[in-house]
Design a protein around this motif. Structure first.
Motif, PDB file in Angstrom:
ATOM      1  N   SER A 172       0.826  -1.211   0.000  1.00 20.69           N
ATOM      2  CA  SER A 172       0.000   0.000   0.000  1.00 20.69           C
ATOM      3  C   SER A 172       0.857   1.257   0.000  1.00 20.69           C
ATOM      4  O   SER A 172       0.380   2.337  -0.370  1.00 20.69           O
ATOM      5  N   ALA A 176       1.784   2.666  -4.168  1.00 22.16           N
ATOM      6  CA  ALA A 176       1.043   3.924  -4.222  1.00 22.16           C
ATOM      7  C   ALA A 176       1.926   5.008  -4.829  1.00 22.16           C
ATOM      8  O   ALA A 176       3.155   4.915  -4.768  1.00 22.16           O
ATOM      9  N   ARG A 180      -3.825   1.238  -5.323  1.00 21.44           N
ATOM     10  CA  ARG A 180      -4.321   1.120  -3.945  1.00 21.44           C
ATOM     11  C   ARG A 180      -4.397  -0.359  -3.574  1.00 21.44           C
ATOM     12  O   ARG A 180      -4.869  -1.183  -4.352  1.00 21.44           O
ATOM     13  N   ASN A 248      -6.819   2.844   1.525  1.00 24.13           N
ATOM     14  CA  ASN A 248      -5.563   2.221   1.104  1.00 24.13           C
ATOM     15  C   ASN A 248      -4.833   1.678   2.329  1.00 24.13           C
ATOM     16  O   ASN A 248      -4.748   2.348   3.357  1.00 24.13           O
TER      17      ASN A 248
END
Length: 263
Positions: A172, A176, A180, A248
């Protein structure tokens, strides 16, 4: 609600039955084109027919054993070849054998790690670049409520699935902002496995009927029932959509409040 993912492409591993099938079905209902995966070609073909009929998205089957080291890359390649890209990845897997710690062999541990962890590692490794392309995508791992609270006689699930949660949390941040990453933690749902267990209970005389057995299994849940697999699938579709755009790095229990953990 329009999740704004119609026309997207997705891969859902271990999706020829159970919660994987429900996840694929929910995505197809939203207009997503999905590669459906399973080991048994006959069962896979039947699942593809059901899923394809569920919505405007297309379902295409690809047979593979997710414990095969080459399966993850092959599945990602098949999705990109079929649909021109990959927007959403959902990883699912059947549960490892039950049993207490002292009855669990080294071979059991390694097999569970291959099934639950390395299958995810290899698939995400192959999917990372396609997911990052064209504005980014999503990854959802279907895990288990056992990562929140250990379940009796499920030592392999209790211990090994924790690695998937550590992985998704790491991804995550590393994938990112393009991708997500989240996990869902299902409790009991009315899958074919639960259906078989209830039917066996009826045969033994534990329950007067299937309906009685289903009700009995839901008695300990605050909602007084077990889940419909599509409730899990709908959560996966939500996490794959812009409607969850600021979600997320989290692991969401989908178990009707069965767990007692505060976090």
């Amino acid at each position: 609600m329009d999740y704004e993912i119609s026309g997207n492409a997705a891969l859902v591993t271990a999706s020829s039955s159970g919660l994987g099938e429900a996840s694929a079905t929910a995505l197809v209902r939203e207009g997503v084109n999905v590669v459906v995966n399973g080991r048994d070609e006959d069962r896979l073909a039947a699942a593809v027919e059901r899923i394809d009929a569920a919505g405007d998205g297309a379902a295409v089957g690809h047979a593979a054993d997710i414990t095969d080291p080459d399966a993850g890359a092959a599945l990602v390649e098949a999705t990109v070849d079929e649909f021109g890209g990959l927007d959403h990845l959902v990883t699912s897997a059947g549960g490892p054998p039950s049993g207490p710690f002292l009855d669990t062999t080294d071979e059991d541990w390694y097999a569970a790690y291959d099934l639950l962890v390395m299958s995810v590692v290899r698939t995400v490794r192959a999917a990372a670049d396609p997911l990052r392309a064209d504005g980014g995508g999503t990854f959802v791992a279907v895990a288990s409520r056992s990562v929140k609270e250990a379940i009796d006689s499920l030592v392999l699930s209790n211990a090994v699935r924790m690695a998937v949660i550590g992985l998704t949390k790491t991804l995550s941040r590393e994938l990112a902002p393009e991708v997500r990453t989240n996990a869902v933690l299902p409790g009991p749902h009315e899958t074919s496995r639960i259906e078989r267990l209830i039917e066996q209970g009826v045969e033994r005389g534990d329950y007067a009927s299937y309906e009685a057995g289903l009700a009995a299994r839901g008695e300990s849940n605050p909602l007084n029932r077990i889940g419909d697999p599509m409730e899990l699938g709908n959560t996966v579709a939500f996490l794959s959509s812009p409607a969850s755009g600021y979600v997320n790095g989290t692991a969401i229990p989908v178990e009707g409040g069965l767990g007692r953990a505060n976090l």
